[in-house]
Design a protein around this motif. Structure first.
Motif, PDB file in Angstrom:
ATOM      1  N   ASN A  17      -6.015  30.665  -4.248  1.00  0.00           N
ATOM      2  CA  ASN A  17      -5.818  30.033  -5.543  1.00  0.00           C
ATOM      3  C   ASN A  17      -5.161  28.678  -5.305  1.00  0.00           C
ATOM      4  N   ALA A  18      -4.775  28.007  -6.359  1.00  0.00           N
ATOM      5  CA  ALA A  18      -4.198  26.662  -6.231  1.00  0.00           C
ATOM      6  C   ALA A  18      -2.871  26.671  -5.468  1.00  0.00           C
ATOM      7  N   ASP A  19      -2.157  27.803  -5.452  1.00  0.00           N
ATOM      8  CA  ASP A  19      -0.876  27.894  -4.756  1.00  0.00           C
ATOM      9  C   ASP A  19      -1.036  28.037  -3.248  1.00  0.00           C
ATOM     10  N   GLY A  20      -2.173  28.581  -2.800  1.00  0.00           N
ATOM     11  CA  GLY A  20      -2.402  28.780  -1.386  1.00  0.00           C
ATOM     12  C   GLY A  20      -3.215  30.028  -1.132  1.00  0.00           C
ATOM     13  N   ILE A  21      -3.027  30.611   0.033  1.00  0.00           N
ATOM     14  CA  ILE A  21      -3.720  31.835   0.418  1.00  0.00           C
ATOM     15  C   ILE A  21      -2.740  32.992   0.272  1.00  0.00           C
ATOM     16  N   LYS A  22      -3.094  33.958  -0.548  1.00  0.00           N
ATOM     17  CA  LYS A  22      -2.214  35.100  -0.806  1.00  0.00           C
ATOM     18  C   LYS A  22      -2.732  36.315  -0.053  1.00  0.00           C
ATOM     19  N   MET A  23      -1.872  36.916   0.768  1.00  0.00           N
ATOM     20  CA  MET A  23      -2.192  38.143   1.499  1.00  0.00           C
ATOM     21  C   MET A  23      -1.518  39.305   0.793  1.00  0.00           C
ATOM     22  N   THR A  24      -2.294  40.318   0.441  1.00  0.00           N
ATOM     23  CA  THR A  24      -1.764  41.494  -0.249  1.00  0.00           C
ATOM     24  C   THR A  24      -1.977  42.713   0.637  1.00  0.00           C
ATOM     25  N   PHE A  25      -0.895  43.464   0.844  1.00  0.00           N
ATOM     26  CA  PHE A  25      -0.918  44.629   1.719  1.00  0.00           C
ATOM     27  C   PHE A  25      -0.906  45.917   0.904  1.00  0.00           C
ATOM     28  N   PRO A  26      -1.381  47.024   1.508  1.00  0.00           N
ATOM     29  CA  PRO A  26      -1.290  48.329   0.849  1.00  0.00           C
ATOM     30  C   PRO A  26       0.165  48.750   0.659  1.00  0.00           C
ATOM     31  N   LYS A  27       0.387  49.698  -0.217  1.00  0.00           N
ATOM     32  CA  LYS A  27       1.743  50.126  -0.574  1.00  0.00           C
ATOM     33  C   LYS A  27       2.492  50.779   0.581  1.00  0.00           C
ATOM     34  N   ASN A  28       1.783  51.357   1.552  1.00  0.00           N
ATOM     35  CA  ASN A  28       2.489  52.032   2.647  1.00  0.00           C
ATOM     36  C   ASN A  28       3.050  51.065   3.690  1.00  0.00           C
ATOM     37  N   ILE A  29       2.734  49.800   3.569  1.00  0.00           N
ATOM     38  CA  ILE A  29       3.272  48.791   4.487  1.00  0.00           C
ATOM     39  C   ILE A  29       4.356  48.019   3.747  1.00  0.00           C
ATOM     40  N   ASN A  30       5.567  48.057   4.270  1.00  0.00           N
ATOM     41  CA  ASN A  30       6.675  47.346   3.618  1.00  0.00           C
ATOM     42  C   ASN A  30       7.595  46.738   4.665  1.00  0.00           C
ATOM     43  N   ASN A  31       8.586  46.016   4.191  1.00  0.00           N
ATOM     44  CA  ASN A  31       9.497  45.319   5.108  1.00  0.00           C
ATOM     45  C   ASN A  31      10.341  46.278   5.941  1.00  0.00           C
ATOM     46  N   ALA A  32      10.558  47.487   5.445  1.00  0.00           N
ATOM     47  CA  ALA A  32      11.404  48.427   6.172  1.00  0.00           C
ATOM     48  C   ALA A  32      10.722  48.972   7.425  1.00  0.00           C
ATOM     49  N   ASN A  33       9.408  49.156   7.381  1.00  0.00           N
ATOM     50  CA  ASN A  33       8.736  49.779   8.518  1.00  0.00           C
ATOM     51  C   ASN A  33       7.735  48.866   9.223  1.00  0.00           C
ATOM     52  N   SER A  34       7.713  47.581   8.877  1.00  0.00           N
ATOM     53  CA  SER A  34       6.675  46.697   9.421  1.00  0.00           C
ATOM     54  C   SER A  34       7.202  45.311   9.765  1.00  0.00           C
ATOM     55  N   THR A  35       6.554  44.706  10.746  1.00  0.00           N
ATOM     56  CA  THR A  35       6.734  43.285  11.016  1.00  0.00           C
ATOM     57  C   THR A  35       5.362  42.642  10.887  1.00  0.00           C
ATOM     58  N   ILE A  36       5.308  41.494  10.224  1.00  0.00           N
ATOM     59  CA  ILE A  36       4.036  40.857   9.916  1.00  0.00           C
ATOM     60  C   ILE A  36       4.036  39.434  10.463  1.00  0.00           C
ATOM     61  N   LYS A  37       2.948  39.094  11.154  1.00  0.00           N
ATOM     62  CA  LYS A  37       2.763  37.746  11.688  1.00  0.00           C
ATOM     63  C   LYS A  37       1.345  37.304  11.352  1.00  0.00           C
ATOM     64  N   PHE A  38       1.171  35.997  11.242  1.00  0.00           N
ATOM     65  CA  PHE A  38      -0.182  35.483  11.079  1.00  0.00           C
ATOM     66  C   PHE A  38      -0.317  34.171  11.838  1.00  0.00           C
ATOM     67  N   VAL A  39      -1.548  33.866  12.190  1.00  0.00           N
ATOM     68  CA  VAL A  39      -1.896  32.598  12.830  1.00  0.00           C
ATOM     69  C   VAL A  39      -3.135  32.075  12.119  1.00  0.00           C
ATOM     70  N   LEU A  40      -3.049  30.844  11.644  1.00  0.00           N
ATOM     71  CA  LEU A  40      -4.211  30.157  11.091  1.00  0.00           C
ATOM     72  C   LEU A  40      -4.666  29.141  12.113  1.00  0.00           C
ATOM     73  N   ASN A  41      -5.838  29.354  12.700  1.00  0.00           N
ATOM     74  CA  ASN A  41      -6.354  28.455  13.737  1.00  0.00           C
ATOM     75  C   ASN A  41      -7.430  27.544  13.170  1.00  0.00           C
ATOM     76  N   ARG A  42      -7.349  26.266  13.544  1.00  0.00           N
ATOM     77  CA  ARG A  42      -8.415  25.303  13.252  1.00  0.00           C
ATOM     78  C   ARG A  42      -9.099  24.993  14.569  1.00  0.00           C
ATOM     79  N   SER A  43     -10.388  25.183  14.638  1.00  0.00           N
ATOM     80  CA  SER A  43     -11.099  24.940  15.891  1.00  0.00           C
ATOM     81  C   SER A  43     -11.237  23.454  16.190  1.00  0.00           C
ATOM     82  N   ASP A  44     -11.136  22.609  15.171  1.00  0.00           N
ATOM     83  CA  ASP A  44     -11.349  21.186  15.397  1.00  0.00           C
ATOM     84  C   ASP A  44     -10.074  20.413  15.685  1.00  0.00           C
ATOM     85  N   ASP A  45      -8.884  20.981  15.398  1.00  0.00           N
ATOM     86  CA  ASP A  45      -7.639  20.260  15.657  1.00  0.00           C
ATOM     87  C   ASP A  45      -6.486  21.244  15.744  1.00  0.00           C
TER      88      ASP A  45
END
Length: 150
Positions: A71-99
């Motif tokens: 959306n206009a705010d950016g890219i929103k990632m939504t996780f299932p309810k069983n994944i939360n901050n207490a039991n998970s660590t989340i990382k992401f990488v956005l790669n651009r092949s051209d730069d």
């Protein structure tokens, strides 16, 4: 008019071939794109790639998978309810092949809606590969998405 001899044919074929090669060089811009390696430690990471394969296989077997929306705010990632901050660590990488200067790599915390947003201000128009990695209860998962940011 002169007779057309085999010497003329050789000269015409050679000239046509040179024109063809030069047209491939100047008319097709794909040969001039900047293609960089995804990582500077390519060979070291390649040796450990079996863990990535296992994490992708586990993520493919999940009933509910994380989804992304734009959306206009950016890219929103939504996780299932069983994944939360207490039991998970989340990382992401956005790669651009051209730069690689436009690559984004972060760790995130989920909000109350089990989601996080990659802000639009850090994104530029173009194609990205979103590599989403998370660890839940000491088990690694990974999903890759192709994203076109407009």
């Amino acid at each position: 008019m002169k007779n057309f001899t085999w010497g003329h044919g050789v000269f015409l074929a050679l000239g046509s071939f040179i024109i063809f090669i030069l047209s491939m060089l100047f008319l097709f811009p794909n040969g001039q794109k900047n293609s960089e390696m995804v990582t500077d430690k390519y060979y070291e990471e390649e040796l450990e790639y079996q863990t990535v394969i296992d994490a992708k296989r586990r993520a493919d077997t999940l009933q509910e998978k994380p989804v992304f929306s734009q959306n206009a705010d950016g890219i929103k990632m939504t996780f299932p309810k069983n994944i939360n901050n207490a039991n998970s660590t989340i990382k992401f990488v956005l790669n651009r092949s051209d730069d690689q200067n436009l690559d984004i790599k972060r760790s995130e915390q989920l909000d109350a809606n089990q989601s996080f947003t990659i802000p639009a201000k850090v994104l530029t128009k173009g194609n990205y590969t979103l590599r989403l990695m998370w660890n839940t209860n000491k088990t690694d998962y990974r999903l890759d998405y192709d994203v076109i940011w407009k």
